[in-house]
Design an enzyme around this catalytic site. Sequence first.
Site, PDB file in Angstrom:
ATOM      1  N   HIS A 189      41.251  34.783  33.593  1.00 41.28           N
ATOM      2  CA  HIS A 189      41.877  34.389  34.895  1.00 41.28           C
ATOM      3  C   HIS A 189      40.997  33.233  35.876  1.00 41.28           C
ATOM      4  O   HIS A 189      39.754  33.148  35.492  1.00 41.28           O
ATOM      5  CB  HIS A 189      41.952  35.475  35.789  1.00 41.28           C
ATOM      6  CG  HIS A 189      43.044  36.548  35.372  1.00 41.28           C
ATOM      7  ND1 HIS A 189      42.757  37.861  35.277  1.00 41.28           N
ATOM      8  CD2 HIS A 189      44.150  36.343  35.120  1.00 41.28           C
ATOM      9  CE1 HIS A 189      43.873  38.339  34.901  1.00 41.28           C
ATOM     10  NE2 HIS A 189      44.906  37.308  34.862  1.00 41.28           N
ATOM     11  N   CYS A 202      39.321  42.359  40.365  1.00 41.87           N
ATOM     12  CA  CYS A 202      40.576  42.905  39.760  1.00 41.87           C
ATOM     13  C   CYS A 202      40.822  44.518  40.207  1.00 41.87           C
ATOM     14  O   CYS A 202      41.770  44.891  39.895  1.00 41.87           O
ATOM     15  CB  CYS A 202      40.352  43.013  38.091  1.00 41.87           C
ATOM     16  SG  CYS A 202      39.182  41.649  37.526  1.00 41.87           S
TER      17      CYS A 202
END
Length: 263
Positions: free
Chosen positions: A168, A255
């Site tokens: 990401h 996250c």
Amino acid sequence: MSFSTHFSHAITRRPATSITQGLRAVDTGTPDLALMLAHHAAYIATLRDTGATVVELPPLDAYPDSVFVEDTALCLPQGAVVMRPGAPSRLGEAAEMAPHLKALYTQVVAITGADSFIEGGDILVTETEILVGRSARTNAAGIAELTRLVAPWGHTLREVLTPPGVLHFKTDCSLLGPETILSTKRLSASGCFAGYKLIDVPDGEEAAANTIRFNDLVLMPAGFPRTRDSIAKAGLTVREIGNSECAKLDGGMSCLSLRFTPS
Ligand code: CIR
């Protein structure tokens, strides 16, 4: 108070026993659930230390990666956007999160296009713009749909690139202050942070780039002393949290929570 660094709430989800089946780019061993739970508890306690309300959702065994709640939504001051994760095994996690956002926000919208894919880990919200990294999980249709959804709330998106081989965009960067970004050199070399104050992650400590500024603290993974010292030198208070088990699944500090001030 900056909306990009200061929050009244966070949502987290306890890791499930199925975490051992979680997605990973490279297999470096099976995560130990007991140790992950201990790290997760320390993470939640640290968020609470800042005075925030932390919602703890129960485990979802059907979704091995569901502890990584950040990927399911984008939370802004005006409302929340439910994502459409690009990993097929994670698609259903977004619908599981929607009711919890609706309980706190008056405006909740969703990415719905069949061809649109976007995960929260690819989105960095700064005080002035929203950067979205195109990646293996986030595509042009997802970014275009998000652009349309947040425009009425006054937000501008800028498409950038997640480096090849990196999960990401935020695997490699974090917002430390309204104008300050911590980034790996491989990401900042693209020039995508021009105009921001940059703190480089020292070579060899790339795994420390994913931190979170949450109110008056910076939460970072334990074991990266040079990065810790650089952040502290910038005048920030650092808390180190064990991340060895989430790291086996390519997960880190950002996250593990959705961070926001609901409206
Ligand atoms: C995945 O591959 O989707 C998970 N194993 C890790 C997700 C990490 N999430 C994030 O960086 N926002």
